[in-house]
Scaffold this motif. Structure first.
Motif, PDB file in Angstrom:
ATOM      1  N   LEU A  29      60.864  30.834 -19.144  1.00  0.00           N
ATOM      2  CA  LEU A  29      61.018  29.567 -18.418  1.00  0.00           C
ATOM      3  C   LEU A  29      59.997  28.519 -18.857  1.00  0.00           C
ATOM      4  O   LEU A  29      60.048  27.377 -18.391  1.00  0.00           O
ATOM      5  N   GLU A  30      59.064  28.925 -19.708  1.00  0.00           N
ATOM      6  CA  GLU A  30      58.006  28.042 -20.204  1.00  0.00           C
ATOM      7  C   GLU A  30      57.162  27.494 -19.072  1.00  0.00           C
ATOM      8  O   GLU A  30      56.869  26.289 -19.001  1.00  0.00           O
ATOM      9  N   ILE A  31      56.783  28.387 -18.153  1.00  0.00           N
ATOM     10  CA  ILE A  31      55.918  28.035 -17.024  1.00  0.00           C
ATOM     11  C   ILE A  31      54.838  29.100 -16.900  1.00  0.00           C
ATOM     12  O   ILE A  31      54.905  30.144 -17.537  1.00  0.00           O
ATOM     13  N   SER A  32      53.858  28.843 -16.057  1.00  0.00           N
ATOM     14  CA  SER A  32      52.806  29.832 -15.816  1.00  0.00           C
ATOM     15  C   SER A  32      53.310  30.879 -14.817  1.00  0.00           C
ATOM     16  O   SER A  32      54.280  30.653 -14.093  1.00  0.00           O
ATOM     17  N   THR A  33      52.638  32.000 -14.780  1.00  0.00           N
ATOM     18  CA  THR A  33      53.012  33.030 -13.806  1.00  0.00           C
ATOM     19  C   THR A  33      52.761  32.543 -12.386  1.00  0.00           C
ATOM     20  O   THR A  33      53.483  32.930 -11.471  1.00  0.00           O
ATOM     21  N   GLN A  34      51.775  31.678 -12.200  1.00  0.00           N
ATOM     22  CA  GLN A  34      51.520  31.113 -10.880  1.00  0.00           C
ATOM     23  C   GLN A  34      52.697  30.242 -10.427  1.00  0.00           C
ATOM     24  O   GLN A  34      53.103  30.300  -9.268  1.00  0.00           O
ATOM     25  N   HIS A  35      53.232  29.454 -11.347  1.00  0.00           N
ATOM     26  CA  HIS A  35      54.395  28.630 -11.018  1.00  0.00           C
ATOM     27  C   HIS A  35      55.609  29.516 -10.732  1.00  0.00           C
ATOM     28  O   HIS A  35      56.387  29.244  -9.820  1.00  0.00           O
ATOM     29  N   LEU A  36      55.756  30.580 -11.496  1.00  0.00           N
ATOM     30  CA  LEU A  36      56.836  31.530 -11.252  1.00  0.00           C
ATOM     31  C   LEU A  36      56.717  32.113  -9.849  1.00  0.00           C
ATOM     32  O   LEU A  36      57.717  32.219  -9.130  1.00  0.00           O
ATOM     33  N   ASN A  37      55.507  32.471  -9.448  1.00  0.00           N
ATOM     34  CA  ASN A  37      55.304  33.007  -8.099  1.00  0.00           C
ATOM     35  C   ASN A  37      55.726  31.998  -7.033  1.00  0.00           C
ATOM     36  O   ASN A  37      56.296  32.374  -6.004  1.00  0.00           O
ATOM     37  N   ARG A  38      55.475  30.728  -7.285  1.00  0.00           N
ATOM     38  CA  ARG A  38      55.889  29.684  -6.334  1.00  0.00           C
ATOM     39  C   ARG A  38      57.412  29.620  -6.239  1.00  0.00           C
ATOM     40  O   ARG A  38      57.978  29.497  -5.143  1.00  0.00           O
ATOM     41  N   ILE A  39      58.090  29.705  -7.372  1.00  0.00           N
ATOM     42  CA  ILE A  39      59.552  29.683  -7.385  1.00  0.00           C
ATOM     43  C   ILE A  39      60.103  30.913  -6.657  1.00  0.00           C
ATOM     44  O   ILE A  39      61.096  30.816  -5.936  1.00  0.00           O
ATOM     45  N   ILE A  40      59.445  32.041  -6.812  1.00  0.00           N
ATOM     46  CA  ILE A  40      59.849  33.261  -6.106  1.00  0.00           C
ATOM     47  C   ILE A  40      59.675  33.065  -4.605  1.00  0.00           C
ATOM     48  O   ILE A  40      60.552  33.424  -3.813  1.00  0.00           O
ATOM     49  N   LEU A  42      59.851  30.315  -3.022  1.00  0.00           N
ATOM     50  CA  LEU A  42      60.887  29.389  -2.580  1.00  0.00           C
ATOM     51  C   LEU A  42      62.251  30.063  -2.472  1.00  0.00           C
ATOM     52  O   LEU A  42      63.175  29.499  -1.907  1.00  0.00           O
ATOM     53  N   GLY A  43      62.384  31.252  -3.047  1.00  0.00           N
ATOM     54  CA  GLY A  43      63.625  32.011  -2.949  1.00  0.00           C
ATOM     55  C   GLY A  43      64.624  31.754  -4.061  1.00  0.00           C
ATOM     56  O   GLY A  43      65.750  32.227  -3.989  1.00  0.00           O
ATOM     57  N   ARG A  44      64.228  31.018  -5.092  1.00  0.00           N
ATOM     58  CA  ARG A  44      65.155  30.740  -6.187  1.00  0.00           C
ATOM     59  C   ARG A  44      65.245  31.912  -7.162  1.00  0.00           C
ATOM     60  O   ARG A  44      66.233  32.041  -7.878  1.00  0.00           O
ATOM     61  N   ILE A  45      64.227  32.736  -7.187  1.00  0.00           N
ATOM     62  CA  ILE A  45      64.191  33.933  -8.033  1.00  0.00           C
ATOM     63  C   ILE A  45      63.725  35.086  -7.165  1.00  0.00           C
ATOM     64  O   ILE A  45      62.906  34.903  -6.267  1.00  0.00           O
ATOM     65  N   LYS A  46      64.250  36.274  -7.453  1.00  0.00           N
ATOM     66  CA  LYS A  46      63.895  37.448  -6.664  1.00  0.00           C
ATOM     67  C   LYS A  46      63.259  38.515  -7.554  1.00  0.00           C
ATOM     68  O   LYS A  46      63.660  38.691  -8.700  1.00  0.00           O
ATOM     69  N   ARG A  47      62.280  39.200  -7.004  1.00  0.00           N
ATOM     70  CA  ARG A  47      61.653  40.340  -7.685  1.00  0.00           C
ATOM     71  C   ARG A  47      62.330  41.623  -7.233  1.00  0.00           C
ATOM     72  O   ARG A  47      62.716  41.754  -6.082  1.00  0.00           O
ATOM     73  N   TYR A  48      62.426  42.573  -8.149  1.00  0.00           N
ATOM     74  CA  TYR A  48      62.933  43.907  -7.845  1.00  0.00           C
ATOM     75  C   TYR A  48      61.845  44.892  -8.240  1.00  0.00           C
ATOM     76  O   TYR A  48      61.278  44.788  -9.323  1.00  0.00           O
ATOM     77  N   TYR A  49      61.546  45.816  -7.357  1.00  0.00           N
ATOM     78  CA  TYR A  49      60.432  46.739  -7.583  1.00  0.00           C
ATOM     79  C   TYR A  49      60.914  48.163  -7.834  1.00  0.00           C
ATOM     80  O   TYR A  49      61.837  48.635  -7.182  1.00  0.00           O
ATOM     81  N   PHE A  50      60.268  48.815  -8.776  1.00  0.00           N
ATOM     82  CA  PHE A  50      60.417  50.252  -8.987  1.00  0.00           C
ATOM     83  C   PHE A  50      59.004  50.802  -9.094  1.00  0.00           C
ATOM     84  O   PHE A  50      58.249  50.405  -9.981  1.00  0.00           O
ATOM     85  N   ASN A  51      58.646  51.682  -8.190  1.00  0.00           N
ATOM     86  CA  ASN A  51      57.283  52.253  -8.138  1.00  0.00           C
ATOM     87  C   ASN A  51      56.226  51.155  -8.138  1.00  0.00           C
ATOM     88  O   ASN A  51      55.253  51.202  -8.902  1.00  0.00           O
ATOM     89  N   ASN A  52      56.416  50.138  -7.325  1.00  0.00           N
ATOM     90  CA  ASN A  52      55.482  49.006  -7.179  1.00  0.00           C
ATOM     91  C   ASN A  52      55.305  48.178  -8.446  1.00  0.00           C
ATOM     92  O   ASN A  52      54.335  47.434  -8.573  1.00  0.00           O
ATOM     93  N   ILE A  53      56.230  48.290  -9.389  1.00  0.00           N
ATOM     94  CA  ILE A  53      56.195  47.476 -10.601  1.00  0.00           C
ATOM     95  C   ILE A  53      57.303  46.432 -10.478  1.00  0.00           C
ATOM     96  O   ILE A  53      58.464  46.791 -10.306  1.00  0.00           O
ATOM     97  N   PRO A  54      56.956  45.141 -10.548  1.00  0.00           N
ATOM     98  CA  PRO A  54      57.975  44.096 -10.361  1.00  0.00           C
ATOM     99  C   PRO A  54      58.785  43.822 -11.623  1.00  0.00           C
ATOM    100  O   PRO A  54      58.276  43.896 -12.738  1.00  0.00           O
TER     101      PRO A  54
END
Length: 77
Positions: A29-40, A42-54
């Motif tokens: 997405l050509e953004i920082s991980t901090q910006h990605l966390n903000r988008i997450i 906001l609910g526009r992107i979702k994380r999926y976890y397996f053994n606490n790994i996103p």
């Protein structure tokens, strides 16, 4: 009984496209991980976890790319 990673991955891929790490998603997405966390948050992107790994689905990344493209074109008009 714990799920096998391969089984979990196959299930998530069918629902969400290939999975990538948050760092890779940020690079795509050509953004920082901090910006990605903000988008997450906001609910526009979702994380999926397996053994606490996103992981993040490529379908979400592609939707975000389209969202950004449309927003950019709206501002140009």
């Amino acid at each position: 009984m714990k799920e096998n990673f391969r089984e979990w991955y196959r299930k998530k891929v069918k629902e969400n496209g290939n999975l990538v790490t948050p760092a890779t998603a940020a690079r795509l997405l050509e953004i920082s991980t901090q910006h990605l966390n903000r988008i997450i948050e906001l609910g526009r992107i979702k994380r999926y976890y397996f053994n606490n790994i996103p992981y993040i689905g490529m379908n979400d990344i592609n939707r975000e790319i389209v969202y950004r493209y449309e927003k950019k074109n709206q501002n140009i008009k």
